[in-house]
Design an enzyme around this catalytic site. Structure first.
Site, PDB file in Angstrom:
ATOM      1  N   SER A   1       0.824  -1.194   0.000  1.00  0.00           N
ATOM      2  CA  SER A   1       0.000   0.000   0.000  1.00  0.00           C
ATOM      3  C   SER A   1       0.866   1.256   0.000  1.00  0.00           C
ATOM      4  O   SER A   1       1.931   1.295   0.627  1.00  0.00           O
ATOM      5  CB  SER A   1      -0.901   0.009   1.238  1.00  0.00           C
ATOM      6  OG  SER A   1      -1.565   1.248   1.385  1.00  0.00           O
TER       7      SER A   1
ATOM      8  N   TYR B   1      -3.319   5.358  -4.359  1.00  0.00           N
ATOM      9  CA  TYR B   1      -4.534   6.149  -4.496  1.00  0.00           C
ATOM     10  C   TYR B   1      -4.196   7.373  -5.346  1.00  0.00           C
ATOM     11  O   TYR B   1      -3.039   7.615  -5.678  1.00  0.00           O
ATOM     12  CB  TYR B   1      -5.046   6.596  -3.125  1.00  0.00           C
ATOM     13  CG  TYR B   1      -5.471   5.463  -2.228  1.00  0.00           C
ATOM     14  CD1 TYR B   1      -6.695   4.832  -2.408  1.00  0.00           C
ATOM     15  CD2 TYR B   1      -4.654   5.018  -1.182  1.00  0.00           C
ATOM     16  CE1 TYR B   1      -7.099   3.790  -1.586  1.00  0.00           C
ATOM     17  CE2 TYR B   1      -5.043   3.984  -0.348  1.00  0.00           C
ATOM     18  CZ  TYR B   1      -6.264   3.369  -0.554  1.00  0.00           C
ATOM     19  OH  TYR B   1      -6.656   2.340   0.246  1.00  0.00           O
TER      20      TYR B   1
ATOM     21  N   THR C   1      -6.226   2.120  -6.807  1.00  0.00           N
ATOM     22  CA  THR C   1      -7.455   1.969  -6.030  1.00  0.00           C
ATOM     23  C   THR C   1      -8.186   3.301  -6.024  1.00  0.00           C
ATOM     24  O   THR C   1      -7.711   4.266  -5.422  1.00  0.00           O
ATOM     25  CB  THR C   1      -7.152   1.537  -4.583  1.00  0.00           C
ATOM     26  OG1 THR C   1      -6.299   0.394  -4.591  1.00  0.00           O
ATOM     27  CG2 THR C   1      -8.436   1.199  -3.845  1.00  0.00           C
TER      28      THR C   1
ATOM     29  N   LYS D   1      -8.226  -1.801  -8.928  1.00  0.00           N
ATOM     30  CA  LYS D   1      -8.813  -2.509  -7.796  1.00  0.00           C
ATOM     31  C   LYS D   1     -10.089  -1.804  -7.350  1.00  0.00           C
ATOM     32  O   LYS D   1     -10.158  -0.583  -7.331  1.00  0.00           O
ATOM     33  CB  LYS D   1      -7.805  -2.548  -6.652  1.00  0.00           C
ATOM     34  CG  LYS D   1      -8.213  -3.387  -5.453  1.00  0.00           C
ATOM     35  CD  LYS D   1      -7.031  -3.468  -4.484  1.00  0.00           C
ATOM     36  CE  LYS D   1      -7.356  -4.346  -3.281  1.00  0.00           C
ATOM     37  NZ  LYS D   1      -8.320  -3.700  -2.366  1.00  0.00           N
TER      38      LYS D   1
ATOM     39  N   HIS E   1     -13.215  -3.146  -1.050  1.00  0.00           N
ATOM     40  CA  HIS E   1     -12.342  -2.549  -0.038  1.00  0.00           C
ATOM     41  C   HIS E   1     -12.528  -3.237   1.315  1.00  0.00           C
ATOM     42  O   HIS E   1     -12.399  -2.615   2.375  1.00  0.00           O
ATOM     43  CB  HIS E   1     -12.602  -1.054   0.084  1.00  0.00           C
ATOM     44  CG  HIS E   1     -11.348  -0.245   0.205  1.00  0.00           C
ATOM     45  ND1 HIS E   1     -10.858   0.554  -0.795  1.00  0.00           N
ATOM     46  CD2 HIS E   1     -10.463  -0.122   1.210  1.00  0.00           C
ATOM     47  CE1 HIS E   1      -9.742   1.139  -0.408  1.00  0.00           C
ATOM     48  NE2 HIS E   1      -9.484   0.741   0.809  1.00  0.00           N
TER      49      HIS E   1
END
Length: 394
Positions: A108, A130, A156, A254, A278
């Site tokens: 992440s 992100y 994402t 995603k 999520h």
């Protein structure tokens, strides 16, 4: 605990709950609002029955596959989750475990360990991002990820900043300082083994997110980066295509649960999509991902790789997803329970549990390879599948 090995992921969760401070454990439980999606992600698998054979079973079983060009020894990948301060080694421990078991590490952008350390521990790392900041900042992060040696990018974009949990949200400090130590000291004192692990490492839980930082900037805290993310204008489908072009390599989108979004992802040129909600941490009431998987596979499965993320707790869950058309699954809470229970060895334990469950299920279904799995191996209730979005033309 005299025997650190555990035989189920449920037991890993129980041990993690006993080992971790209350607030740390609550952060891993997560979920939003009533927790409908968190629950459905897990229980939906129970509605799918298996159709085993009685004789003629195969002596050998092949579990390996490839995902975005990366060979994996089993169809289970590590899903990116943020700030793994449940253990001093955090994401590095998870990456080592994934490497030891022959699979991909998903990292992440909100991780507590820098990408360079994680890639060194597992060269098969997909970096997740992100949309934070402007395109110049995004480009700088992408160049850092490329230079570090990540072999895939995960975007994402499904987050809507849902807040509030009916069972209460955990108290999480912005940083560990004297004030935080005083506030959380009593609950930490009740978990001496967790405290000992950090004391032995010479570190304190790190709540900064080094992979969001721009070169030359101080490392932002998790909530500092989160705030910047919230203030960034929402990305468009053109931004998805732009990011894919900037990366220029294997690219996963995603968070897809709708057929129309899956088709637009194909149009944007993605390599793979992850059918994900999520983990129930976004819009509560979104159906389980396993319910959305079949129609998405039918719509785009011959054009992109389709993965499933959400609710996997057993090897049989993995097999059910593959039988419905997924190329592989991604796990989140399952490996975090292992990390919390026993560090790197606990994550390896979780992957071993899933491997054993996949092997036994494939054996019972009479196959020699996961490639042979199909919907004929399942009993699927008539009302099981949820179709979200347009099922017609793009």
């Amino acid at each position: 605990m005299s025997n650190p090995w555990f035989e189920t992921i449920a037991e890993a969760q129980r041990r993690a709950k006993k080992r971790l401070p209350k607030s740390v454990y609550a952060a891993l439980v997560a979920g939003t609002e009533r927790g409908l999606t968190v629950s459905d992600n897990v229980v939906a698998f129970d509605e799918l029955g298996l159709a085993p054979h009685v004789a003629g079973l195969c002596d050998q079983r092949e579990l390996s596959t490839t995902v975005m060009g990366q060979p994996v020894s089993l169809p289970v990948l590590i899903s990116p989750t943020g700030v793994q301060a449940v253990h001093p080694d955090g994401e590095v421990a998870v990456a080592r475990a994934a490497a030891a078991r022959g699979t991909v590490m998903g990292l992440s952008c909100f991780a507590s360990k820098p990408i360079e350390e994680v890639v060194a521990a597992n060269p098969r790392t997909f970096f997740q991002t992100y949309w934070i900041g402007d395109k110049d900042e995004m480009s700088q992060r992408i160049e850092r990820v490329r230079a570090a040696g990540a072999v895939g990018l995960i975007a994402t974009f499904d987050w809507s900043f849902s807040h509030g949990r009916d069972w209460g949200s955990p108290a999480i400090p912005d940083k560990i300082d004297a004030k935080a130590a005083l506030k959380f000291g009593p609950e930490v004192a009740l978990r001496p083994r967790w405290l000992y692990d950090f004391a032995r490492s010479g570190a304190i839980p790190d709540l900064t997110v080094p992979n969001v930082a721009i070169p030359g900037e101080a490392l932002p805290t998790f909530f500092g980066a989160y705030g910047k993310w919230m203030q960034t204008p929402n990305p468009s489908w053109e931004d998805v295509a732009w990011l894919r072009e900037q990366w220029g390599g294997p690219f996963m989108l995603k968070g897809v649960v709708r057929v129309d979004d899956a088709k637009r992802a194909v149009d944007a040129g993605v390599t793979a999509i992850s059918v994900s909600n999520h983990g129930g941490n976004n819009l509560d009431g979104t159906p389980a991902t396993i319910r959305a998987l079949p129609v998405i596979v039918d719509a785009v499965g011959d054009q992109v790789e389709v993965l499933l993320d959400g609710g996997v707790r057993r090897g049989s869950d993995v097999v059910k997803a593959l039988a419905l058309g997924a190329r592989a699954v991604m796990i989140g809470r399952a490996y975090l329970w292992g990390l919390g229970a026993n560090g790197q060895a606990g994550v390896e334990n979780v992957l071993d549990i899933l491997r054993g469950g996949i092997e036994s299920t494939v054996l019972g279904l009479g196959h020699s390879s996961i490639d042979q799995l199909s919907r004929d191996d399942l009993f699927v209730p008539a009302d099981f599948t949820r179709t979200l979005g347009d099922t017609g033309g793009s």
